[in-house]
Design a protein around this motif. Structure first.
Motif, mmCIF file in Angstrom:
data_model
loop_
_atom_site.group_PDB
_atom_site.id
_atom_site.type_symbol
_atom_site.label_atom_id
_atom_site.label_comp_id
_atom_site.label_asym_id
_atom_site.label_seq_id
_atom_site.Cartn_x
_atom_site.Cartn_y
_atom_site.Cartn_z
ATOM 1 N N GLY A 273 21.508 -29.814 28.457
ATOM 2 C CA GLY A 273 22.365 -28.743 28.820
ATOM 3 C C GLY A 273 23.672 -29.371 28.805
ATOM 4 N N ASP A 274 23.805 -30.712 29.165
ATOM 5 C CA ASP A 274 25.356 -31.160 29.466
ATOM 6 C C ASP A 274 26.208 -31.174 28.114
ATOM 7 N N GLY A 275 25.651 -31.189 26.757
ATOM 8 C CA GLY A 275 26.228 -31.204 25.553
ATOM 9 C C GLY A 275 26.687 -29.670 25.523
ATOM 10 N N GLN A 276 25.966 -28.732 25.924
ATOM 11 C CA GLN A 276 26.525 -27.298 25.784
ATOM 12 C C GLN A 276 27.614 -27.252 26.917
ATOM 13 N N VAL A 277 27.368 -27.729 28.022
ATOM 14 C CA VAL A 277 28.333 -27.759 29.092
ATOM 15 C C VAL A 277 29.703 -28.185 28.345
ATOM 16 N N CYS A 278 29.646 -29.248 27.553
ATOM 17 C CA CYS A 278 30.993 -29.945 27.263
ATOM 18 C C CYS A 278 31.467 -29.100 26.099
ATOM 19 N N LYS A 279 30.660 -28.529 25.277
ATOM 20 C CA LYS A 279 31.109 -27.438 24.181
ATOM 21 C C LYS A 279 31.797 -26.368 24.842
ATOM 22 N N VAL A 280 31.491 -25.854 25.958
ATOM 23 C CA VAL A 280 32.037 -24.532 26.674
ATOM 24 C C VAL A 280 33.455 -25.176 26.830
ATOM 25 N N ALA A 281 33.447 -26.144 27.735
ATOM 26 C CA ALA A 281 34.898 -26.996 28.064
ATOM 27 C C ALA A 281 36.019 -26.939 26.759
ATOM 28 N N ASN A 282 35.138 -27.307 25.654
ATOM 29 C CA ASN A 282 35.925 -27.542 24.574
ATOM 30 C C ASN A 282 36.507 -26.232 24.154
ATOM 31 N N GLN A 283 35.616 -25.070 24.209
ATOM 32 C CA GLN A 283 36.115 -23.907 23.549
ATOM 33 C C GLN A 283 37.307 -23.325 24.528
ATOM 34 N N ILE A 284 37.045 -23.479 26.015
ATOM 35 C CA ILE A 284 37.999 -23.081 27.087
ATOM 36 C C ILE A 284 39.431 -23.756 26.571
ATOM 37 N N VAL A 285 39.446 -25.014 26.222
ATOM 38 C CA VAL A 285 40.901 -25.664 25.784
ATOM 39 C C VAL A 285 41.356 -24.971 24.464
ATOM 40 N N VAL A 286 40.439 -24.856 23.486
ATOM 41 C CA VAL A 286 40.948 -24.387 22.273
ATOM 42 C C VAL A 286 41.485 -23.046 22.225
#
Ligand code: NAD
Length: 300
Positions: A165-178
């Motif tokens: 799940g931590d990979g997906q948490v990181c991706k969510v963080a990425n999409q907020i920044v983008v």
């Protein structure tokens, strides 16, 4: 070499699967749509009638599907991966989906002796085609080491973030920044344009200073050139921001600007832009300014 499975051969999955074929793997593939499957068959892939058949032939099964319900179905429907996979095999989900559901899927597969990694990506279609994706991984370190050689055929910056799940948490963080950077670039360029200033020159100047970003470079250019197709679709970014807002609600983290930017995507979608590139977010800012980049003052 071991049989490898790949399920979901869309904009991202098709070129990613192609890299694994080029690396010499026997690839067992499935998609609910026929066209990309036929194309990969031409490159040497073995076509399977469902996800179960993929799993029956594979020691590692990759998924690249749109959303959480699609992954759930591909894994746990009666003709899904879980009904065909052998203990000791590994599922690698490269889709961008819910971190919470991911943890539940990993637990369910573990009951059958199957390990899972979440490995969502950043870098878009260009990164998928050029095998330069950033890959954010969640799962056990020893499973990550086993799968890393395959990921290296599809990406460059491959980081084990933590557990399931931590990979997906990181991706969510990425999409907020983008998303929020898209919004900032949109505001800046619309303001400059309505002021009658040359936006191409503004972008060029900003790229040399602290405001520099990949989004200003790539998406800023798309906004100026009105090149909103193809790309990363608004509907996918809406899905990702929903995941962010849902996680924020569950964890008690307010994400005010993520929520606001989601509303701007909703406005773009309401005007028929749901399948445009996410740089079309600028259209919502343009509407409020009654001015489109490159148009006359007061134009839209
Ligand atoms: P896509 O819609 O182009 O491809 C998804 C494919 O999955 C389609 O071909 C569809 O037919 C297939 N599919 C759906 N349900 C299925 C099922 N149950 N069984 C088998 N096949 C099924 O989407 P995409 O752009 O390739 O994106 C895939 C994932 O990657 C998404 O989660 C997205 O958010 C993420 N992502 C996309 C990009 C991008 O630029 N497109 C960038 C980074 C991450």
């Amino acid at each position: 070499m071991a049989g490898i499975g790949f399920i979901g051969l869309g904009i991202m999955g098709k070129p990613m699967a192609g890299h694994l074929i080029k690396a010499g793997h026997t690839l067992y593939v499935h998609d609910v749509v026929r066209a990309p499957v036929a194309e990969l068959q031409g490159q040497g892939a073995v076509v399977c009638k469902d996800s179960k058949e993929v799993a029956q032939n594979s020691e590692v099964v990759f998924l690249m599907l749109p959303d959480t319900p699609d992954v759930e179905q591909a894994l746990f429907a009666p003709d899904g991966v879980a009904s065909g996979i052998r203990a000791g095999s590994i599922v690698v989900d490269m889709s961008s989906i819910s971190p919470i559901a991911t943890r539940a899927f990993a637990e369910k597969l573990a009951l059958a002796g199957v390990e899972m990694l979440d490995a969502p990506v950043s870098g878009g279609q260009v990164g998928a085609e050029g095998a330069t994706l950033s890959i954010m991984v969640g799962g056990k370190p020893e499973v990550f080491e086993q799968i890393k050689p395959y990921l290296e055929k599809m990406g460059k910056n491959i980081v084990l973030i933590g557990g399931n799940g931590d990979g997906q948490v990181c991706k969510v963080a990425n999409q907020i920044v983008v998303a929020l950077t898209l919004e900032a670039v949109s505001e800046a360029l619309v303001l400059a344009s309505k002021a009658g200033t040359d936006v191409a020159k503004v972008r060029e100047a900003l790229l040399g200073g602290f405001a520099q970003s990949k989004i200003l470079e790539v998406h800023g250019e798309r906004m100026i050139k009105r090149a909103f197709q193809p790309g990363f679709r608004v509907r996918l970014h809406q899905k990702d921001l929903n995941l962010a807002l849902q996680a924020g609600r569950e964890l008690g983290v307010s994400l005010p600007n993520t929520a606001g930017t989601q509303q701007l995507f909703t406005a773009v979608a309401a005007e028929g832009g749901i399948d445009l590139d996410h740089s079309s977010l600028v259209k919502a800012i343009e509407k409020m300014a009654n001015h489109a980049i490159g148009g006359e003052k007061g134009d839209r």
